[in-house]
Motif scaffolding. Structure first.
Motif, PDB file in Angstrom:
ATOM      1  N   MET A   1       0.806  -1.211   0.000  1.00 29.33           N
ATOM      2  CA  MET A   1       0.000   0.000   0.000  1.00 29.33           C
ATOM      3  C   MET A   1       0.846   1.271   0.000  1.00 29.33           C
ATOM      4  SD  MET A   1      -2.941   1.193   2.673  1.00 29.33           S
ATOM      5  CE  MET A   1      -2.085   0.449   3.993  1.00 29.33           C
ATOM      6  N   PRO A   2       2.045   1.320   0.618  1.00 28.92           N
ATOM      7  CA  PRO A   2       2.836   2.546   0.541  1.00 28.92           C
ATOM      8  C   PRO A   2       3.078   2.946  -0.916  1.00 28.92           C
ATOM      9  CG  PRO A   2       3.740   1.103   2.190  1.00 28.92           C
ATOM     10  CD  PRO A   2       2.682   0.317   1.457  1.00 28.92           C
ATOM     11  N   LYS A   3       3.030   4.241  -1.170  1.00 32.03           N
ATOM     12  CA  LYS A   3       3.189   4.765  -2.527  1.00 32.03           C
ATOM     13  C   LYS A   3       3.832   6.140  -2.454  1.00 32.03           C
ATOM     14  CE  LYS A   3       0.437   6.113  -6.543  1.00 32.03           C
ATOM     15  NZ  LYS A   3       0.741   5.241  -7.661  1.00 32.03           N
ATOM     16  N   ARG A   4       4.559   6.502  -3.510  1.00 30.19           N
ATOM     17  CA  ARG A   4       5.171   7.828  -3.614  1.00 30.19           C
ATOM     18  C   ARG A   4       4.770   8.476  -4.928  1.00 30.19           C
ATOM     19  NH1 ARG A   4       9.567   8.956  -0.203  1.00 30.19           N
ATOM     20  NH2 ARG A   4      10.077   7.207   1.128  1.00 30.19           N
ATOM     21  N   THR A   5       4.540   9.782  -4.863  1.00 33.25           N
ATOM     22  CA  THR A   5       4.320  10.573  -6.070  1.00 33.25           C
ATOM     23  C   THR A   5       5.241  11.781  -5.982  1.00 33.25           C
ATOM     24  OG1 THR A   5       2.560  11.951  -5.128  1.00 33.25           O
ATOM     25  CG2 THR A   5       1.879   9.865  -6.168  1.00 33.25           C
ATOM     26  N   ALA A   6       5.134  12.687  -6.925  1.00 34.82           N
ATOM     27  CA  ALA A   6       6.010  13.857  -6.939  1.00 34.82           C
ATOM     28  C   ALA A   6       5.789  14.763  -5.733  1.00 34.82           C
ATOM     29  CB  ALA A   6       5.797  14.652  -8.227  1.00 34.82           C
ATOM     30  N   LYS A   7       4.558  14.814  -5.206  1.00 38.63           N
ATOM     31  CA  LYS A   7       4.238  15.766  -4.135  1.00 38.63           C
ATOM     32  C   LYS A   7       3.867  15.137  -2.800  1.00 38.63           C
ATOM     33  CE  LYS A   7       4.558  19.663  -6.438  1.00 38.63           C
ATOM     34  NZ  LYS A   7       5.517  20.689  -6.072  1.00 38.63           N
ATOM     35  N   SER A   8       3.593  13.816  -2.776  1.00 45.13           N
ATOM     36  CA  SER A   8       3.167  13.202  -1.519  1.00 45.13           C
ATOM     37  C   SER A   8       3.532  11.725  -1.506  1.00 45.13           C
ATOM     38  CB  SER A   8       1.656  13.370  -1.321  1.00 45.13           C
ATOM     39  OG  SER A   8       0.947  12.657  -2.304  1.00 45.13           O
ATOM     40  N   TRP A   9       3.380  11.136  -0.334  1.00 48.47           N
ATOM     41  CA  TRP A   9       3.631   9.706  -0.175  1.00 48.47           C
ATOM     42  C   TRP A   9       2.761   9.176   0.936  1.00 48.47           C
ATOM     43  CZ3 TRP A   9       7.073   8.160   4.050  1.00 48.47           C
ATOM     44  CH2 TRP A   9       7.647   9.222   4.728  1.00 48.47           C
TER      45      TRP A   9
ATOM     46  N   LEU B   1      -0.958   6.773   6.699  1.00 48.97           N
ATOM     47  CA  LEU B   1      -0.640   8.190   6.738  1.00 48.97           C
ATOM     48  C   LEU B   1      -0.400   8.677   5.319  1.00 48.97           C
ATOM     49  CD1 LEU B   1       1.932   8.305   9.678  1.00 48.97           C
ATOM     50  CD2 LEU B   1      -0.525   8.746   9.770  1.00 48.97           C
ATOM     51  N   ILE B   2      -0.873   9.882   5.026  1.00 51.01           N
ATOM     52  CA  ILE B   2      -0.628  10.546   3.752  1.00 51.01           C
ATOM     53  C   ILE B   2       0.189  11.784   4.095  1.00 51.01           C
ATOM     54  CG2 ILE B   2      -1.664  11.821   1.850  1.00 51.01           C
ATOM     55  CD1 ILE B   2      -3.369   8.855   3.509  1.00 51.01           C
ATOM     56  N   ILE B   3       1.343  11.926   3.448  1.00 50.86           N
ATOM     57  CA  ILE B   3       2.323  12.927   3.862  1.00 50.86           C
ATOM     58  C   ILE B   3       2.794  13.730   2.658  1.00 50.86           C
ATOM     59  CG2 ILE B   3       4.566  13.231   4.999  1.00 50.86           C
ATOM     60  CD1 ILE B   3       4.094  10.324   6.127  1.00 50.86           C
ATOM     61  N   PRO B   4       2.793  15.067   2.768  1.00 52.55           N
ATOM     62  CA  PRO B   4       3.365  15.860   1.676  1.00 52.55           C
ATOM     63  C   PRO B   4       4.887  15.752   1.711  1.00 52.55           C
ATOM     64  CG  PRO B   4       2.793  17.305   3.485  1.00 52.55           C
ATOM     65  CD  PRO B   4       2.325  15.917   3.869  1.00 52.55           C
ATOM     66  N   LYS B   5       5.519  15.831   0.566  1.00 49.96           N
ATOM     67  CA  LYS B   5       6.981  15.728   0.526  1.00 49.96           C
ATOM     68  C   LYS B   5       7.647  16.973   1.107  1.00 49.96           C
ATOM     69  CE  LYS B   5       7.773  12.175  -2.803  1.00 49.96           C
ATOM     70  NZ  LYS B   5       8.354  11.797  -4.076  1.00 49.96           N
ATOM     71  N   ARG B   6       7.078  18.151   0.845  1.00 52.04           N
ATOM     72  CA  ARG B   6       7.682  19.377   1.375  1.00 52.04           C
ATOM     73  C   ARG B   6       7.437  19.446   2.873  1.00 52.04           C
ATOM     74  NH1 ARG B   6       6.359  25.085   1.883  1.00 52.04           N
ATOM     75  NH2 ARG B   6       4.227  24.642   1.208  1.00 52.04           N
TER      76      ARG B   6
ATOM     77  N   HIS C   1      -1.853  23.038  -4.668  1.00 53.55           N
ATOM     78  CA  HIS C   1      -1.387  21.876  -5.424  1.00 53.55           C
ATOM     79  C   HIS C   1      -0.965  20.744  -4.481  1.00 53.55           C
ATOM     80  CE1 HIS C   1       0.125  19.763  -8.918  1.00 53.55           C
ATOM     81  NE2 HIS C   1       1.270  19.569  -8.291  1.00 53.55           N
ATOM     82  N   GLU C   2      -0.295  21.067  -3.384  1.00 54.59           N
ATOM     83  CA  GLU C   2       0.116  20.047  -2.410  1.00 54.59           C
ATOM     84  C   GLU C   2      -1.091  19.427  -1.709  1.00 54.59           C
ATOM     85  OE1 GLU C   2       4.511  21.653  -1.061  1.00 54.59           O
ATOM     86  OE2 GLU C   2       2.720  22.731  -0.357  1.00 54.59           O
ATOM     87  N   ARG C   3      -2.079  20.238  -1.370  1.00 59.27           N
ATOM     88  CA  ARG C   3      -3.296  19.705  -0.750  1.00 59.27           C
ATOM     89  C   ARG C   3      -4.029  18.778  -1.716  1.00 59.27           C
ATOM     90  NH1 ARG C   3      -3.408  24.800   1.663  1.00 59.27           N
ATOM     91  NH2 ARG C   3      -4.760  25.639   0.043  1.00 59.27           N
ATOM     92  N   GLU C   4      -4.090  19.167  -2.973  1.00 58.36           N
ATOM     93  CA  GLU C   4      -4.736  18.321  -3.974  1.00 58.36           C
ATOM     94  C   GLU C   4      -3.976  17.007  -4.141  1.00 58.36           C
ATOM     95  OE1 GLU C   4      -7.321  16.720  -6.670  1.00 58.36           O
ATOM     96  OE2 GLU C   4      -7.610  18.388  -5.287  1.00 58.36           O
ATOM     97  N   ALA C   5      -2.639  17.064  -4.116  1.00 63.88           N
ATOM     98  CA  ALA C   5      -1.833  15.840  -4.218  1.00 63.88           C
ATOM     99  C   ALA C   5      -2.114  14.914  -3.037  1.00 63.88           C
ATOM    100  CB  ALA C   5      -0.350  16.188  -4.287  1.00 63.88           C
ATOM    101  N   MET C   6      -2.288  15.486  -1.851  1.00 66.19           N
ATOM    102  CA  MET C   6      -2.635  14.665  -0.689  1.00 66.19           C
ATOM    103  C   MET C   6      -4.007  14.039  -0.860  1.00 66.19           C
ATOM    104  SD  MET C   6      -1.197  16.746   2.627  1.00 66.19           S
ATOM    105  CE  MET C   6      -1.643  15.442   3.780  1.00 66.19           C
TER     106      MET C   6
END
Length: 110
Positions: A1-9, A23-28, A39-44
């Motif tokens: 289930m863990p996953k990474r994208t450009a803005k979140s993981w 947990l859903i975590i922004p990269k920044r 954009h970061e909130r949408e990625a989450m």
């Protein structure tokens, strides 16, 4: 289930509340959800939908709580923004009415 994208993981926490807790975590690195860009909130939110689908497929919960602790007074102990996806199951607590209102037990019942 863990996953990474450009803005979140996403990841499974070290101390899950229930089977499938994620947990859903922004990269920044920011402490508060309110300091994220749109954009970061949408990625989450996109990650939340992906993880929810995977949790449903694997664990078949009866419901979910989604929560973000912002600030020490709200229970935040890790000061890197993160969102909890907590699967809920019928009978996992004696009285499920009130849901997230339970963060203040005396205000849970209405």
């Amino acid at each position: 289930m863990p996953k990474r994208t450009a803005k979140s993981w996403s990841l499974i926490p070290g101390y899950p509340v229930s089977p499938g807790h994620a947990l859903i975590i922004p990269k920044r690195h920011v402490a508060s959800y309110f300091d994220l860009t749109n954009h970061e909130r949408e990625a989450m939110n996109v990650m939340l939908q992906y993880v929810r689908q995977k949790v449903e497929e694997r664990y078949h919960p009866d419901g979910f709580n989604v929560g973000i602790n912002i600030g020490e007074a709200a229970g935040q102990s890790v000061f890197h923004c993160h969102m909890h996806l907590i699967p809920r199951y019928k009978g996992d607590v004696p009285n499920q009415k009130g849901g997230v209102r339970g963060v203040i037990p005396s205000k849970q019942k209405y």
